[in-house]
Design a protein around this motif. Structure first.
Motif, PDB file in Angstrom:
ATOM      1  N   PHE A 368       0.799  -1.225   0.000  1.00 47.19           N
ATOM      2  CA  PHE A 368       0.000   0.000   0.000  1.00 47.19           C
ATOM      3  C   PHE A 368       0.839   1.285   0.000  1.00 47.19           C
ATOM      4  O   PHE A 368       0.291   2.378  -0.185  1.00 47.19           O
ATOM      5  CB  PHE A 368      -0.925   0.023   1.221  1.00 47.19           C
ATOM      6  N   GLY A 369       2.138   1.145   0.263  1.00 46.43           N
ATOM      7  CA  GLY A 369       2.965   2.342   0.361  1.00 46.43           C
ATOM      8  C   GLY A 369       2.766   3.103   1.645  1.00 46.43           C
ATOM      9  O   GLY A 369       3.195   4.261   1.769  1.00 46.43           O
ATOM     10  N   LYS A 370       2.140   2.483   2.634  1.00 45.26           N
ATOM     11  CA  LYS A 370       1.903   3.117   3.926  1.00 45.26           C
ATOM     12  C   LYS A 370       1.724   2.054   4.993  1.00 45.26           C
ATOM     13  O   LYS A 370       1.586   0.859   4.684  1.00 45.26           O
ATOM     14  CB  LYS A 370       0.661   4.001   3.879  1.00 45.26           C
ATOM     15  N   VAL A 371       1.737   2.494   6.233  1.00 47.99           N
ATOM     16  CA  VAL A 371       1.482   1.622   7.380  1.00 47.99           C
ATOM     17  C   VAL A 371       0.170   2.067   8.012  1.00 47.99           C
ATOM     18  O   VAL A 371      -0.092   3.269   8.157  1.00 47.99           O
ATOM     19  CB  VAL A 371       2.636   1.710   8.408  1.00 47.99           C
ATOM     20  N   PHE A 372      -0.676   1.114   8.381  1.00 49.23           N
ATOM     21  CA  PHE A 372      -1.967   1.425   8.974  1.00 49.23           C
ATOM     22  C   PHE A 372      -1.889   1.416  10.498  1.00 49.23           C
ATOM     23  O   PHE A 372      -1.237   0.559  11.092  1.00 49.23           O
ATOM     24  CB  PHE A 372      -3.016   0.409   8.516  1.00 49.23           C
ATOM     25  N   THR A 373      -2.570   2.351  11.123  1.00 48.45           N
ATOM     26  CA  THR A 373      -2.642   2.370  12.581  1.00 48.45           C
ATOM     27  C   THR A 373      -3.631   1.315  13.046  1.00 48.45           C
ATOM     28  O   THR A 373      -4.511   0.870  12.293  1.00 48.45           O
ATOM     29  CB  THR A 373      -3.099   3.736  13.100  1.00 48.45           C
ATOM     30  N   LEU A 374      -3.510   0.947  14.318  1.00 50.46           N
ATOM     31  CA  LEU A 374      -4.475   0.015  14.897  1.00 50.46           C
ATOM     32  C   LEU A 374      -5.892   0.579  14.817  1.00 50.46           C
ATOM     33  O   LEU A 374      -6.848  -0.155  14.547  1.00 50.46           O
ATOM     34  CB  LEU A 374      -4.121  -0.277  16.352  1.00 50.46           C
TER      35      LEU A 374
END
Length: 421
Positions: A368-374
């Protein structure tokens, strides 16, 4: 925000990305080097090369022998492992924080400086051939290779990750080195380190190991997947029948991936699932039964597996069709809440472990090109309603036909008509 506030992201000139994920108070770290490249990127003649390459890099790299590589990590109490899938190859190290610089050195040597000796290659081909035979001799393993070939006939996704003896035989050291340089293209690699680490120290340890590696095109995107609906039946001198059914699912990028995972959990995700309760507990038709989702970047799979007696294959298929249809039209709120609780528990437990965190974050950044928060993931889970389950379930149950693979005893009857229904 591309990454979490506590994290640090570095991108080198050749495109390789480093994500550092500090977890204050930990005395250990976990490292995951994720390469967007695997068996799906192979030509038919190269079938199994990505997996063979993963084996071969451990036979020697940057002047270290296979024994040197193993002892260097284990001498400091660490562990090192690797795996090859259809879309990704992954190298992993875990250990005490003091091991981190050496771990980065060895992992980058494996990817960019493998020796690939001719004698070692000849020996390792024999090892992989044994692995292929072992998979064939394990019916509840081999049946998934049969299903994969039924779902993706004539494509790299339909060939076994291990390859075949015939496809591995012509591999030479030079050909495998060229393949490695292309498959392990730096811009296709994300390295994530989670644990008791300092971002600046991780960057300083990795920088001299990768800055001299030139950028190059790599393989690019693999051919688009085409879902096929073949039916494969294999009979042997075994006792249990192994049944797999495959439907076209959704991709990693689809907004329906979480609803479909929740649907799968309700259908066949555990002992409280509908299939387990109906097929095993209520009717005794199967020893094991479950459902699963396998997403790729441009599509995916929704599948069901069951192990049963040969005489029970036909009634079990009819029951699976019935339960799938009923759930698709009328999921219960209580089932949805239970599935959400299972998903949430797994989400938070994984977030608390360095190894699962670095693996998850590497996959997210690569895809995705990003990291998701919880909070983002939890909100997506909580936002799923019964209408969403009906939508994704109906998309499965309305498919006119499915792919299937059945591996069982010679006494097994022909159930192809049931599978085609």
């Amino acid at each position: 925000m591309t990454i979490l506030a506590s994290q640090k992201l570095y991108t080198f000139d050749n495109g390789l990305r480093l994500l550092v994920d500090p977890m204050p108070g930990l005395k250990t770290f976990a490292l995951s080097a994720l390469i967007y490249g695997g068996a799906r990127f192979e030509t038919e003649a190269q079938s199994g090369w990505a997996h063979l390459l993963e084996h071969m890099v451990f036979k020697g790299a940057a002047g270290r022998t296979a024994r040197d590589l193993a002892e260097a990590i284990e001498h400091k109490g660490g562990t090192i492992n690797a795996s090859t899938g259809y879309e990704h190859t992954r190298f992993e190290v875990r250990g005490l924080n003091s091991l981190m610089p050496l771990a980065l050195e060895i992992i980058t040597d494996l990817m960019f400086r493998p020796a690939i000796d001719a004698e070692e290659l000849a020996r390792e081909k024999k090892v992989v051939e044994q692995e292929i035979l072992e998979a064939y001799d394990t019916p509840d393993d081999h049946v998934f290779d049969l299903l994969q070939s039924a779902m993706f006939a004539g494509q790299s996704l339909g060939r076994p990750i291990l390859g075949t003896k015939q496809s591995l035989k012509p591999v030479t050291p030079d050909a495998l080195r060229e393949f490695a340089e292309t498959l392990y293209a730096p811009h296709q690699i994300v390295v994530c380190v989670s644990g008791g680490v300092v971002p600046e120290e991780v960057y300083a340890a990795l920088k001299p190991r990768v800055e001299s590696v030139p950028a190059h095109a790599g393989f690019g995107k693999p051919a688009a997947m085409r879902f096929t609906t073949e039916r494969h039946v294999q009979k042997r001198r075994i006792e249990q029948a192994n049944l797999t059914i495959g439907f076209e699912g959704v991709s990693r990028l689809s907004q329906d991936i979480i609803p479909l995972r929740l649907f799968s959990e309700i259908l066949g995700g555990g002992m409280a699932s509908r299939l387990f309760q109906e097929a095993r507990e209520a009717r005794g038709l199967a020893y094991s039964i479950d459902s699963f989702t396998t997403p790729y970047r441009d599509g995916g799979i929704f599948g069901i597996y069951a192990g049963c007696a040969a005489a029970d294959v036909a009634p079990l298929i009819e029951l699976i069709q019935k339960v799938l249809s009923e759930l698709s039209s009328n999921p219960l709120q209580a089932e949805l809440e239970r599935a959400k609780a299972q998903f949430m528990t797994s989400l938070f437990l994984n977030h608390e472990g360095a190894a699962s965190r670095c693996g998850t974050f590497a996959s997210q950044l690569s895809t995705f090109g990003k990291v998701f928060t919880l909070d983002e993931v939890a909100a997506d889970i909580e936002g799923v309603g019964r209408d969403d389950l009906v939508r994704v379930g109906s998309a499965i149950s309305r498919q006119k036909t499915c792919a299937s693979a059945l591996l069982g005893p010679k006494t097994m009857s022909d159930v192809s008509a049931l599978l085609a229904a």
